[in-house]
Design a protein around this motif. Structure first.
Motif, PDB file in Angstrom:
ATOM      1  N   ARG A 174      37.396 -26.856  72.974  1.00  9.15           N
ATOM      2  CA  ARG A 174      36.609 -25.733  73.476  1.00  9.15           C
ATOM      3  C   ARG A 174      35.682 -26.167  74.609  1.00  9.15           C
ATOM      4  NH1 ARG A 174      37.062 -21.605  70.125  1.00  9.15           N
ATOM      5  NH2 ARG A 174      35.099 -20.648  70.714  1.00  9.15           N
ATOM      6  N   ALA A 175      34.929 -27.227  74.390  1.00  9.15           N
ATOM      7  CA  ALA A 175      34.021 -27.717  75.428  1.00  9.15           C
ATOM      8  C   ALA A 175      34.791 -28.241  76.632  1.00  9.15           C
ATOM      9  CB  ALA A 175      33.117 -28.807  74.862  1.00  9.15           C
ATOM     10  N   LYS A 176      35.923 -28.906  76.366  1.00 10.13           N
ATOM     11  CA  LYS A 176      36.722 -29.415  77.478  1.00 10.13           C
ATOM     12  C   LYS A 176      37.253 -28.273  78.337  1.00 10.13           C
ATOM     13  CE  LYS A 176      38.153 -33.787  75.364  1.00 10.13           C
ATOM     14  NZ  LYS A 176      39.290 -34.622  74.917  1.00 10.13           N
ATOM     15  N   ALA A 177      37.687 -27.198  77.702  1.00  7.87           N
ATOM     16  CA  ALA A 177      38.185 -26.051  78.463  1.00  7.87           C
ATOM     17  C   ALA A 177      37.064 -25.420  79.287  1.00  7.87           C
ATOM     18  CB  ALA A 177      38.791 -25.022  77.515  1.00  7.87           C
ATOM     19  N   LEU A 178      35.899 -25.253  78.668  1.00  5.99           N
ATOM     20  CA  LEU A 178      34.772 -24.645  79.378  1.00  5.99           C
ATOM     21  C   LEU A 178      34.403 -25.467  80.606  1.00  5.99           C
ATOM     22  CD1 LEU A 178      32.529 -22.451  79.453  1.00  5.99           C
ATOM     23  CD2 LEU A 178      31.106 -24.045  78.133  1.00  5.99           C
ATOM     24  N   LEU A 312      34.776 -14.174  83.977  1.00  5.30           N
ATOM     25  CA  LEU A 312      35.608 -14.862  82.998  1.00  5.30           C
ATOM     26  C   LEU A 312      36.471 -15.901  83.692  1.00  5.30           C
ATOM     27  CD1 LEU A 312      35.749 -11.508  82.121  1.00  5.30           C
ATOM     28  CD2 LEU A 312      36.382 -12.698  80.008  1.00  5.30           C
ATOM     29  N   HIS A 313      36.704 -17.003  82.997  1.00  2.84           N
ATOM     30  CA  HIS A 313      37.650 -18.024  83.429  1.00  2.84           C
ATOM     31  C   HIS A 313      38.886 -17.902  82.550  1.00  2.84           C
ATOM     32  CE1 HIS A 313      34.400 -20.896  85.283  1.00  2.84           C
ATOM     33  NE2 HIS A 313      34.672 -19.850  86.043  1.00  2.84           N
ATOM     34  N   LEU A 314      40.024 -17.594  83.158  1.00  2.00           N
ATOM     35  CA  LEU A 314      41.252 -17.367  82.411  1.00  2.00           C
ATOM     36  C   LEU A 314      42.234 -18.483  82.727  1.00  2.00           C
ATOM     37  CD1 LEU A 314      41.665 -13.546  83.140  1.00  2.00           C
ATOM     38  CD2 LEU A 314      40.316 -14.658  81.348  1.00  2.00           C
ATOM     39  N   GLY A 315      42.501 -19.322  81.738  1.00  2.00           N
ATOM     40  CA  GLY A 315      43.417 -20.432  81.980  1.00  2.00           C
ATOM     41  C   GLY A 315      43.732 -21.241  80.745  1.00  2.00           C
ATOM     42  N   GLY A 316      43.072 -20.913  79.626  1.00  2.00           N
ATOM     43  CA  GLY A 316      43.386 -21.616  78.392  1.00  2.00           C
ATOM     44  C   GLY A 316      42.758 -22.987  78.326  1.00  2.00           C
ATOM     45  N   THR A 335      52.619 -22.092  88.024  1.00  2.00           N
ATOM     46  CA  THR A 335      53.273 -21.035  87.249  1.00  2.00           C
ATOM     47  C   THR A 335      52.288 -20.325  86.326  1.00  2.00           C
ATOM     48  OG1 THR A 335      53.926 -22.686  85.595  1.00  2.00           O
ATOM     49  CG2 THR A 335      55.520 -22.158  87.344  1.00  2.00           C
ATOM     50  N   ARG A 336      51.301 -21.060  85.822  1.00  2.00           N
ATOM     51  CA  ARG A 336      50.250 -20.449  84.998  1.00  2.00           C
ATOM     52  C   ARG A 336      48.914 -20.810  85.640  1.00  2.00           C
ATOM     53  NH1 ARG A 336      50.940 -21.045  78.616  1.00  2.00           N
ATOM     54  NH2 ARG A 336      50.092 -18.935  78.639  1.00  2.00           N
ATOM     55  N   PRO A 337      48.508 -20.080  86.656  1.00  2.00           N
ATOM     56  CA  PRO A 337      47.322 -20.466  87.426  1.00  2.00           C
ATOM     57  C   PRO A 337      46.032 -20.227  86.661  1.00  2.00           C
ATOM     58  CG  PRO A 337      48.096 -18.317  88.133  1.00  2.00           C
ATOM     59  CD  PRO A 337      49.121 -18.826  87.150  1.00  2.00           C
ATOM     60  N   PHE A 338      45.039 -21.013  87.014  1.00  2.00           N
ATOM     61  CA  PHE A 338      43.673 -20.765  86.552  1.00  2.00           C
ATOM     62  C   PHE A 338      43.136 -19.581  87.341  1.00  2.00           C
ATOM     63  CE2 PHE A 338      39.081 -21.587  87.305  1.00  2.00           C
ATOM     64  CZ  PHE A 338      38.642 -21.377  86.008  1.00  2.00           C
ATOM     65  N   VAL A 339      42.644 -18.555  86.644  1.00  2.00           N
ATOM     66  CA  VAL A 339      42.235 -17.302  87.268  1.00  2.00           C
ATOM     67  C   VAL A 339      40.740 -17.085  87.085  1.00  2.00           C
ATOM     68  CG1 VAL A 339      42.486 -14.787  87.209  1.00  2.00           C
ATOM     69  CG2 VAL A 339      44.511 -16.250  86.960  1.00  2.00           C
ATOM     70  N   LEU A 340      40.052 -16.826  88.178  1.00  2.00           N
ATOM     71  CA  LEU A 340      38.663 -16.376  88.118  1.00  2.00           C
ATOM     72  C   LEU A 340      38.675 -14.860  88.142  1.00  2.00           C
ATOM     73  CD1 LEU A 340      38.633 -19.238  89.843  1.00  2.00           C
ATOM     74  CD2 LEU A 340      36.206 -18.709  89.878  1.00  2.00           C
TER      75      LEU A 340
END
Length: 476
Positions: A174-178, A312-316, A335-340
């Protein structure tokens, strides 16, 4: 007027900031803008349907609210009002409650599971020094620190690659993703040196200043700056592109809120050949693919916390995010971009007709890419908000070429004014103790291609104008 003390080419926040500093010193100032509207990346337009107001560039503004220069200006008197959503940032995760950046460090830690204490140890000392750190971070990199201990605390962390700091600081996903999402604002691979720097600033700003949105759209930042400049006697011209310095009225100082490639072309007669070559060597980073939506209703997020933020940060997971950023940097379409993603209308009813809403998003792609990322971006939204596509009334999309067409500063779709690798964090755009001053007499650079780089804070323009006051006008 047939002559001015200074002319600023470009009306982005840095150009207007530079013009204000010069006008405050009593100088006559002209701002020339190529577009019909002021603001560069800080503009708001009806891009989809009537009554839906979309930020065509920047949307959420932690550094504008925290800017040491903007804080000295009476921008509220000129119509700028900030809205603070309840949560600065939410990072959704698959099948679990999201990681949340709250104003409180303790509350943020509560969403990070086993890394609550680790997050506090990393961030709390920096937030405590926020008021000392901000002026230092937003200064040229080569300067004598006024607060060396605070800068050392920050610098030891900031120089690390984001991936390294993540692995050293945290054990949980969780912290790593954030933090990975925060570090992606650097728009470099998270394995790169100093990719932690911007991630740390984004985290600190969330706790110390929040991630606010301007009421009415980012255009209101521009409008307030322009209004204040006019109150000081400054002149602004729109629909006034500059192809060569020969087209400009006489002036003792020229300041360019443009990237190096444009300055090299426009000011070729005012700059030595060697400096022109160095400007042309300046490298640009990945571009962006952007979507704006008109929506029939709020986004149907799976978790309620996602509706309590504008950002939101969308990227898993961190691994997914880092893979996408590596791809865009290395010329591959993710293919699965990080989305702001931003949803300003939840907190600002002026953005859409009653009962309707707006959505704003972009992802990083290779510089100059013409790939259509619409489905990839909307898949990422659907991933955490099933049924999102059913709310879409209309959309406006722009690939990197269309981004550059709308704003010539966005070379290849690069919204940061140049690549943020370690070399160009220190040498921006050339190696100099005064990177704003060029070898050409009275010619200065004031865009985000100079320190401290991208972001709506006006500090590049502020520092450039201070240099012009000193070296051209003899005003300390």
């Amino acid at each position: 007027m047939t002559s001015y003390d200074a002319i600023v080419v470009g009306s982005g926040p840095n150009g207007l900031a530079a013009a204000i500093v010069l006008a405050q010193a009593g100088l006559s100032v002209l701002v020339r803008e190529a577009n019909s509207t002021l603001g560069g990346g800080a503009r708001t337009l009806e891009l989809t349907l009537p009554g839906f107001h979309h930020d065509i560039g920047s949307a959420v503004h932690p550094m504008a609210a925290a800017s040491p220069f903007f804080q000295t200006l009476p921008l509220a008197d000129h119509g700028l009002h900030w809205i603070q959503p309840p949560l600065p940032l939410v990072h959704p995760l698959d099948g679990a409650p999201p990681a949340i950046l709250e104003r409180s460090i303790e509350a943020t830690g509560a969403s990070l599971g086993p890394d609550a204490d680790a997050y506090r140890r990393l961030i709390e000392p920096l937030v405590r020094e926020w008021n000392r750190l901000v002026p230092e971070i937003l200064s040229p990199p080569i300067h004598i620190p006024q607060h060396p201990f605070a800068m050392a605390q920050y610098g030891l962390r900031a120089l690390l690659p984001g991936a390294t700091l993540n692995s050293l600081a945290f054990v949980g996903d969780r912290a790593k993703a954030l933090f990975a999402g925060l570090a992606c604002h650097s728009i470099v691979p998270l394995e790169s040196m100093a990719s932690s720097a911007i991630g740390l600033v984004m985290a600190m700003s969330g706790h110390a200043a929040g991630w606010p949105i301007p009421q009415g759209g980012s255009q209101q930042i521009t409008n307030a700056l322009a209004s204040y400049l006019r109150s000081l006697g400054g002149t602004i011209e729109t629909d006034a592109p500059v192809h060569t310095t020969d087209e400009l009225p006489a002036a003792r100082a020229l300041l360019f809120d443009l990237t190096p490639r444009q300055v090299a072309r426009i000011a070729v007669k005012r700059l030595p050949a060697g400096y022109i070559q160095s400007l042309n060597r300046f490298s640009y980073g990945p571009g962006v693919f952007k979507i704006d939506w008109a929506l029939s209703e709020p986004v149907p997020w799976t978790y309620a916390a996602c509706s309590r933020t504008a950002t939101l940060h969308l990227g898993g997971t961190a691994e997914e995010i880092m893979a996408g950023e590596r791809d865009s940097w290395n010329g591959r379409t993710p293919t699965r971009p990080f989305v702001l993603f931003a949803q300003q209308s939840l907190f600002d009813p002026t953005r859409a007709p009653e009962g309707k809403h707006t959505g704003w998003a972009y992802c990083h792609v290779p510089n100059g890419s013409t790939a259509d990322m619409t489905s990839a971006i909307e898949d990422q939204v659907e991933r955490f908000a099933p049924g999102f596509r059913d709310t879409i009334l209309a959309r406006s999309t722009k690939n990197t070429a269309q981004m550059e067409l709308s704003n010539a500063n966005l070379i290849g779709g690069d919204i940061g004014g140049g690549a943020n690798n370690l070399m160009q964090l220190l040498i921006r755009p050339t190696l100099s103790l005064d990177p704003y001053r060029t070898p050409g007499e009275g010619v200065y650079l004031c865009s985000s291609s100079t320190p401290p780089g991208g972001g709506v804070h006006g500090m590049c323009g502020y520092h450039a104008a201070r240099s012009a006051l000193k070296h051209t006008f003899g005003i300390a």
